[in-house]
Design an enzyme around this catalytic site. Structure first.
Site, mmCIF file in Angstrom:
data_model
loop_
_atom_site.group_PDB
_atom_site.id
_atom_site.type_symbol
_atom_site.label_atom_id
_atom_site.label_comp_id
_atom_site.label_asym_id
_atom_site.label_seq_id
_atom_site.Cartn_x
_atom_site.Cartn_y
_atom_site.Cartn_z
ATOM 1 N N ASP A 100 -16.840 27.463 2.969
ATOM 2 C CA ASP A 100 -17.949 27.009 2.126
ATOM 3 C C ASP A 100 -17.508 26.223 0.888
ATOM 4 O OD1 ASP A 100 -16.728 29.141 0.908
ATOM 5 O OD2 ASP A 100 -18.512 30.375 0.700
ATOM 6 N N HIS A 101 -16.293 26.487 0.384
ATOM 7 C CA HIS A 101 -15.918 25.906 -0.908
ATOM 8 C C HIS A 101 -15.346 24.494 -0.812
ATOM 9 C CE1 HIS A 101 -16.552 29.882 -2.523
ATOM 10 N NE2 HIS A 101 -16.180 29.500 -3.727
ATOM 11 N N ASP A 165 -14.040 36.869 -3.788
ATOM 12 C CA ASP A 165 -14.864 35.951 -4.565
ATOM 13 C C ASP A 165 -15.640 36.795 -5.558
ATOM 14 O OD1 ASP A 165 -16.031 32.905 -4.291
ATOM 15 O OD2 ASP A 165 -17.452 34.314 -5.165
ATOM 16 N N ARG A 447 -22.778 29.883 -12.981
ATOM 17 C CA ARG A 447 -21.727 29.589 -13.966
ATOM 18 C C ARG A 447 -21.901 28.213 -14.550
ATOM 19 N NH1 ARG A 447 -16.792 32.424 -10.971
ATOM 20 N NH2 ARG A 447 -17.417 34.406 -11.876
ATOM 21 N N SER A 642 -13.653 33.525 -12.069
ATOM 22 C CA SER A 642 -13.318 33.597 -10.655
ATOM 23 C C SER A 642 -12.341 34.710 -10.290
ATOM 24 C CB SER A 642 -12.709 32.257 -10.259
ATOM 25 O OG SER A 642 -12.005 32.348 -9.053
ATOM 26 N N ARG A 644 -10.003 33.998 -8.171
ATOM 27 C CA ARG A 644 -8.856 33.249 -7.631
ATOM 28 C C ARG A 644 -7.534 33.798 -8.164
ATOM 29 N NH1 ARG A 644 -11.183 28.168 -11.072
ATOM 30 N NH2 ARG A 644 -12.980 28.866 -9.873
HETATM 31 C C1 MIC Z 1 -16.483 30.541 -8.408
HETATM 32 O O1 MIC Z 1 -17.706 30.670 -8.344
HETATM 33 O O2 MIC Z 1 -15.862 30.359 -9.463
HETATM 34 C C2 MIC Z 1 -15.687 30.629 -7.122
HETATM 35 C C3 MIC Z 1 -15.130 29.292 -6.846
HETATM 36 O O3 MIC Z 1 -16.531 30.989 -6.058
HETATM 37 C C4 MIC Z 1 -14.590 31.670 -7.316
HETATM 38 C C5 MIC Z 1 -13.652 31.769 -6.191
HETATM 39 C C6 MIC Z 1 -12.578 30.721 -6.178
HETATM 40 O O4 MIC Z 1 -12.113 30.310 -7.213
HETATM 41 O O5 MIC Z 1 -12.182 30.342 -5.068
HETATM 42 C C7 MIC Z 1 -15.099 33.061 -7.627
HETATM 43 O O6 MIC Z 1 -16.198 33.207 -8.124
HETATM 44 O O7 MIC Z 1 -14.365 34.037 -7.419
HETATM 45 FE FE1 SF4 Z 2 -19.757 28.999 -4.270
HETATM 46 FE FE2 SF4 Z 2 -18.847 30.501 -6.304
HETATM 47 FE FE3 SF4 Z 2 -20.720 28.625 -6.682
HETATM 48 FE FE4 SF4 Z 2 -21.332 30.769 -5.366
HETATM 49 S S1 SF4 Z 2 -20.715 30.675 -7.487
HETATM 50 S S2 SF4 Z 2 -21.900 28.697 -4.789
HETATM 51 S S3 SF4 Z 2 -19.450 31.213 -4.247
HETATM 52 S S4 SF4 Z 2 -18.602 28.298 -6.050
#
Ligand code: MIC
Ligand code: SF4
Length: 753
Positions: A100-101, A165, A447, A642, A644
Site C-alpha cells: 500500500d505504501h 505500522d 498526520r 511512525s 519504521r
Molecule cells: C506513517 O503513517 O507514518 C506510516 C508510513 O504508515 C508509518 C510506517 C512507515 O513508515 O512505513 C507508520 O505509521 O508506522
Molecule cells: Fe498509509 Fe500510514 Fe497514511 Fe495510513 S497513516 S494511509 S498507513 S501512510
C-alpha cells in the site's frame, strides 16, 4: 466457547481461541482480585504465562502471545530480511503483508497503480515470493491500505494483533487490541517467541450524548488529541466506553482508534457492541459476530474498572474540529478556526482537499462526503480547491463505484487515486505549488508533520473529518464555517450546505471488486527468494557487532536535535520509501530533517575532525570510517510517529551508540533497543540544556543494570567535565540485546545453543 470459529474467511486452521482466553483470564482474576479494564482483559488473556507473569500497570513487562501479525510493504521488507536471518522454514503465527505504501499518486488510480507495479517490481516480487516461501498471506498492490484490509477481513473482538505500522490500532473499531510495532518485534512473533510489552496504563474516555449534524467520529479523536497532546498517551491504552459509543459505527470507532497513534497511545479500543456485530455481518463474518456474543461479558470492561486517567466527552456538545498545521494535537473547534487562521497567518486559500486514507475511507465516510459534494453540485458549483480521494480498499472503491459516490466525486472535480497511502505518506507528485511556497491543504488523514505530504516545509497541512474537507474545498477558504456561513450558487444566490447524511453500511452489501489476495501455496518446495547483490533497493542484512564490554569515551555529539524530532525527521518517507529494503542506501536520509540546536538548521552539522559543516549522514559516515562512535541528543517525545525501524537501524548502521533525549515515543524506543542501541533519557529533563553540541561525552556502559541510572560524563571543549545521570527502561533480557549487538544476534545465539 468450545466452538471452532475461524479467524477469517481466508485461512484454514487459524481459530479464535475464546476458550483459552477465558481460562487465562480466570487465572489472572484469581490473582489480581479486582475489576479489570477491557484493555487489560485482552492483554492478560494473551499472556504466555498467566500464572507466573508479574502484572503491574506501567511497571512489569508482559510476555504476550498475539493472534496475528500484519506488515505493510514499506516495513515488511526489513521485517522479512530479519526473519530470513533467523533461519526458520515458515512463520509460526498467521501473518499477512499488504502492498500500500509504495504507490505514488500522479494521474489517478489505474495509471498510478500500473506505474507503481513497474517501478517497484523487484520489491513486490521479493515480498510475494518471501510470502510464498515462509507461508504469509500476500495482499497485492491495489488491494488497499493495510488497516482497512485488516478491519474488513482479519480484526475480531478480543483478539491481539501486532502490525508493523503505527496505525495498526485502527482494528480497535472491532474491539481488537491492535498494536503498532517495529519489524524486529514482528519477527519475534513470526518466530514463535513471546512478544514483550510494558504493561500499559489505561486511560478511560467516557462518551455521553450522541453525534449529529456536522460532527463525526473523527472529531472525538481530534478533541482527545487536543486534550492529551502528542505524548499524552505514551505507555497507555485508551479505552472508550459509555452510552455515547452506541451512536458510532464500527468504522467510525476504527477512525478514532487509528488516530490514537497521534497521541502516542499503545493502542485504543472500543468494547464489543451491536454496531460491531453489524459490521462483521456486512463483511461476511456473522459466525464471528455470534461467537463474540457468546463471550460478550469479557469483551468489555468490568463494572468498577479503574483508569489511570479519565476523560469525559459529551458528543451532543462536541463541535467539528480542525487540527494543525504541522502537528496533529493543535486542535481548534470550527467556531474558532477562521479567527485562529487569521491570527496565525495561515494561508487562507485551501489549495487541495484530500479525503480517504487508512483513517477515513469507510463507506460511511464516502457516503457523507458525497452527500455534501452532491449538495454543491445541485447548486451548480464544484470544488474550488483541487480534490482527491484515496479509497482505503478495493472493496470500498468497487462499492462506491457501484453505488454512485465515486461518480459524484468525479463530477465534483475530484481525482480518484489508487487504493493506497498516496499523498498521506508523501507519495504525491504534487504540481500545483512550488517548493517553498506557503500554502494550505486540508485532509481527512491523521498526520500532518512538516513536509509529510508533499516534501514542502511551507505547506500548512490540516487534518479534519472528510465532511469538513469537502466543505472547505467547496469554499476554497480556511475561514469558511459550513455550520454558519453561506456560499454562492451558480447564479450568485446565497445558500447554506446541508449537514452530511449517509449510510454506515452499504444497503446492497459490499462489492469485493477485483481479487487481490495471494494465499501461500500448499507446496512451497519450489519457491525461492532472490535478492540481487547489485540491487539498490534490497540488501541482505549482516549482523551488527557485539558490545566490546567497555565504557564508551570521548564520543562526539553527532547532532543535538532541538524541538520536534519525529520519525519523518529521522528517516524521511516520500522519495526515500524506495530504499526501505536497503539499509546502506536509506541511511543517506538519517536525521536530515532534524533541526540542529547549534545553528537552527536542518542537515547541517559540524564534523569535529575537520571543522567543516556537512550533511548529517556524511559526517556520520566519516566518523564511522574513522572508527569513532557517536551519540545523538534529542528533545521531548523523540521518534514520535511512525513504527519504521529504519529510524533505529540507520544510526546503528552508521556507528551511533546512544540516543539521549528528554523522552521517547514507545515504538521508537523499543526499535532502538532491538537494534542494539542505547535509548537513554535525562533523569532531569533540564539537563538537556546543559549540553553543548561541541561537547564530548563518555557513557559508562558498564553500569547498565535494570532499574539503575547510568552515568553520562560531559566534557565541554573549554571547561570542567561534569556528570549527568541518565535513566533507561531496559530489562534483563533487553540488556542482552545490547551486549550481543542486537535482539536478532541474541535470537541467533539462542538457536545455536
Ligand atoms: C506513517 O503513517 O507514518 C506510516 C508510513 O504508515 C508509518 C510506517 C512507515 O513508515 O512505513 C507508520 O505509521 O508506522
Ligand atoms: Fe498509509 Fe500510514 Fe497514511 Fe495510513 S497513516 S494511509 S498507513 S501512510
Amino acid at each position: 466457547l468450545d466452538k471452532k470459529v475461524k479467524q477469517n474467511n481466508w485461512e484454514e486452521g487459524n481459530f479464535i481461541n475464546y476458550k483459552k482466553m477465558s481460562e487465562n483470564l480466570a487465572i489472572v482474576r484469581s490473582r489480581l482480585n479486582r475489576p479489570l479494564a477491557y484493555a487489560e482483559k485482552i492483554l492478560y488473556s494473551h499472556l504466555d504465562d498467566p500464572h507466573g507473569q508479574e502484572i503491574e500497570r506501567g511497571v512489569s513487562y508482559l510476555r504476550l502471545r498475539p493472534d496475528r501479525v500484519a506488515c505493510q510493504d514499506a516495513t515488511a521488507q526489513m521485517a522479512i530480511l530479519q526473519f530470513m536471518s533467523a533461519g526458520m522454514p515458515s512463520v509460526a503465527n498467521p501473518t499477512t503483508v499488504h502492498c500500500d505504501h509504495l504507490i505514488e499518486a500522479q494521474q489517478g488510480g489505474e495509471k498510478d497503480l500500473a506505474r507503481a507495479v513497474g517501478i517497484n517490481k523487484e520489491v513486490y516480487d521479493f515480498l510475494a515470493s518471501a510470502c510464498g516461501m515462509f507461508s504469509l498471506g500476500f495482499w497485492k498492490p491495489g488491494s488497499g491500505i493495510i488497516h482497512q484490509i485488516l478491519l474488513e477481513n482479519y480484526a475480531f473482538p478480543g483478539g491481539l494483533l501486532i502490525g508493523t505500522d503505527s496505525h495498526t490500532p485502527n482494528a480497535g473499531g472491532l474491539g481488537m487490541a491492535a498494536i503498532g510495532v517495529g519489524g524486529a518485534d514482528a519477527v519475534d512473533v513470526m518466530a514463535n517467541l513471546p512478544w514483550e510489552l510494558k504493561a500499559p496504563k489505561v486511560i478511560g474516555v467516557k462518551l455521553t450524548g450522541s453525534l449529529s449534524g456536522w460532527t463525526s467520529p473523527k472529531d472525538i479523536i481530534l478533541k482527545v488529541a487536543g486534550i492529551l497532546t502528542v505524548k499524552g498517551g505514551t505507555g497507555a491504552i485508551v479505552e472508550y466506553f459509555g452510552p455515547g459509543v452506541d451512536s458510532l459505527s464500527a468504522t467510525g470507532m476504527g477512525t478514532i482508534c487509528n488516530m490514537g497513534a497521534e497521541i502516542g497511545a499503545t493502542t485504543s479500543l472500543f468494547p464489543f457492541n451491536d454496531r460491531m456485530y453489524d459490521y462483521l455481518k456486512a463483511t461476511k463474518r456473522t459466525e464471528i459476530g455470534d461467537f463474540a456474543r457468546s463471550y460478550a461479558k469479557e469483551l468489555r470492561q468490568d463494572d468498577g474498572a479503574e483508569y489511570d486517567q479519565l476523560i469525559e466527552i459529551n458528543l451532543s456538545e462536541l463541535e467539528p474540529h480542525i487540527n494543525g498545521p504541522f502537528t496533529p494535537d493543535l486542535a481548534t473547534p470550527i467556531s474558532k478556526f477562521a479567527e485562529a487562521a487569521k491570527a496565525n497567518n495561515w494561508p487562507d486559500e485551501v489549495k487541495v482537499g484530500l479525503i480517504g486514507s487508512c483513517t477515513n475511507s469507510s463507506y460511511e465516510d464516502m457516503s457523507r462526503a458525497a452527500s455534501i459534494a452532491r449538495d454543491a453540485l445541485n447548486h451548480g458549483i464544484k470544488s474550488k480547491a483541487l480534490f482527491t480521494v484515496t479509497p482505503g480498499s478495493e472493496q470500498i472503491r468497487a462499492t462506491i463505484a457501484r453505488d454512485g459516490q465515486l461518480q459524484t466525486f468525479e463530477e465534483f472535480g475530484g481525482v480518484v487515486l489508487a487504493n493506497a497511502c498516496g499523498p498521506c505518506i508523501g507519495q504525491w507528485d504534487r504540481q500545483d505549488v512550488k517548493k517553498g511556497e506557503a500554502n494550505s491543504i486540508i485532509s481527512s488523514y491523521n498526520r500532518n508533520f512538516t513536509g509529510r505530504n508533499d516534501g514542502n516545509p511551507a505547506t500548512h497541512s490540516f487534518v479534519t473529518s472528510p465532511d469538513l474537507v469537502v466543505a472547505m474545498s467547496i469554499a476554497g477558504s480556511l475561514s469558511f464555517n459550513p455550520l454558519t456561513d453561506t456560499l454562492k450558487d451558480k447564479d450568485g444566490k446565497d445558500f447554506k450546505l446541508s449537514p452530511p447524511t449517509g449510510n454506515g453500511l452499504p444497503e446492497r452489501g459490499y462489492d469485493p471488486g477485483q481479487d487481490t489476495y495471494q494465499a501461500p501455496p500448499k507446496d512451497r518446495a519450489n519457491v525461492t527468494v532472490q535478492v540481487s547483490p547489485t540491487s539498490d533497493r534490497l540488501q541482505l542484512l549482516s549482523p551488527f557487532n557485539a558490545w566490546d564490554g567497555k565504557d564508551a569515551t570521548d564520543m562526539p555529539i553527532l547532532i543535538k536535535a532541538q524541538g520536534k524530532t519525529t520519525t519523518d525527521h529521522i528517516s524521511m518517507a516520500g522519495p526515500w520509501l524506495k530504499y526501505r529494503g536497503h539499509l546502506d542506501n536509506i541511511s543517506n536520509n538519517m536525521l536530515i530533517g532534524a533541526i540542529n540546536a547549534a545553528n537552527g538548521e536542518a542537515n547541517k552539522i559540524k564534523n569535529f575532525t575537520t571543522g567543516e559543516w556537512d550533511a548529517v549522514p556524511a559526517v556520520a559516515r566519516d566518523y564511522k570510517a574513522k572508527g569513532i562512535r557517536w551519540v545523538v541528543i534529542g528533545d521531548w517525545n523523540y521518534g514520535e510517529g511512525s513504527s519504521r525501524e529504519h529510524a533505529a537501524l540507520e544510526p546503528r548502521h552508521l556507528g551511533g551508540l546512544a540516543i539521549i533525549t528528554r523522552s521517547f515515543a514507545r515504538i521508537h524506543e523499543t526499535n532502538l533497543k532491538k537494534q542494539g542501541m542505547l535509548p537513554l533519557t535525562f533523569s532531569d529533563p533540564a539537563d538537556y540544556d546543559r549540553i553543548n553540541p561541541d561537547d564530548k561525552v563518555d557513557i559508562l556502559c558498564t553500569e547498565l543494570a535494570v532499574g539503575k541510572p547510568i552515568t553520562l560524563r560531559v566534557k565541554p571543549a573549554n571547561g570542567e567535565a561534569f556528570e549527568i545521570p541518565l535513566s533507561h527502561t531496559f530489562n534483563e533480557a533487553q540488556i542482552e540485546w545490547f551486549k550481543n549487538g542486537s535482539a536478532l544476534n541474541t535470537m541467533a545465539k539462542k538457536t545455536k545453543n
